[in-house]
Design a protein around this motif. Structure first.
Motif, PDB file in Angstrom:
ATOM      1  N   SER A  47       0.496  -1.248   0.016  1.00  0.00           N
ATOM      2  CA  SER A  47      -0.112   0.203  -0.276  1.00  0.00           C
ATOM      3  C   SER A  47       1.176   1.630  -0.155  1.00  0.00           C
ATOM      4  O   SER A  47       0.492   2.175  -0.431  1.00  0.00           O
ATOM      5  N   THR A  51       1.752   4.146  -3.313  1.00  0.00           N
ATOM      6  CA  THR A  51       1.206   5.789  -2.793  1.00  0.00           C
ATOM      7  C   THR A  51       2.508   6.502  -3.745  1.00  0.00           C
ATOM      8  O   THR A  51       2.651   6.926  -3.752  1.00  0.00           O
ATOM      9  N   GLU A 106      -7.647   5.804  -5.381  1.00  0.00           N
ATOM     10  CA  GLU A 106      -5.792   6.590  -4.962  1.00  0.00           C
ATOM     11  C   GLU A 106      -5.458   7.203  -6.664  1.00  0.00           C
ATOM     12  O   GLU A 106      -5.078   7.867  -6.962  1.00  0.00           O
TER      13      GLU A 106
END
Length: 166
Positions: A47, A51, A106
């Protein structure tokens, strides 16, 4: 030992070659010839890596282009077009991020920000929001057709819209 940038560059390469699902710790470690421990030295998990990868994409493919075009002086638009047309990661990376953005909130937020930033910068350097959108749509569209429009043909299309065609 590989640094954080090495991991992120490898992630962009995997993303461009095989899409977002291919960006796994296993494939990254295999590509770099390193252990999972090295990965976890730089990232808390996938994760956090994803990002950082999206941030790296934005920095490399938008922020850096803007900074280099600004450094060119008066002909920022010409400098920007040279950067866009320069050899390097082809449309595969842009396509992969756009595909990822269709499935991940995202990635979508980053893609929306990248698109807004790019069009705003094109508007600033061209002085014309309609021209800015047209140029951007040509570049995005040229990467979406199959096969993607070769650099020379993309350059011709951009010059046609800019009225620079000889």
């Amino acid at each position: 030992m590989a640094g954080k940038r090495d991991w992120l560059d490898a992630g962009l390469a995997l993303l461009a070659e095989h899409g977002a699902p291919s960006v796994t710790i296993e494939r990254l470690t295999e590509r770099l010839g390193l252990s999972k421990g090295s990965f976890y030295h730089h990232f808390k998990g996938m994760s956090g890596f994803r990002t950082a990868l999206l941030g790296h994409f934005e920095a490399e493919r938008t922020t850096r282009f803007v900074e280099q075009a600004d450094a060119a002086g008066e002909d920022r638009l010409g400098a920007l077009l040279k950067l866009v047309l320069a050899p390097g990661p082809g449309p595969e990376l842009e396509i992969a991020v756009r595909a990822w953005a269709l499935q991940d909130a995202e990635a979508r937020a980053v893609q929306e920000r990248v698109d807004r930033t790019r069009v705003a910068y094109l508007t600033e350097v061209s002085g014309d929001p309609d021209l800015a959108r047209a140029l951007y749509l040509i570049v995005v569209g040229a990467g979406q057709v199959v096969p993607p429009l070769p650099g020379r043909q993309l350059k011709n299309a951009l010059e046609l819209v800019l009225g620079r065609r000889k």
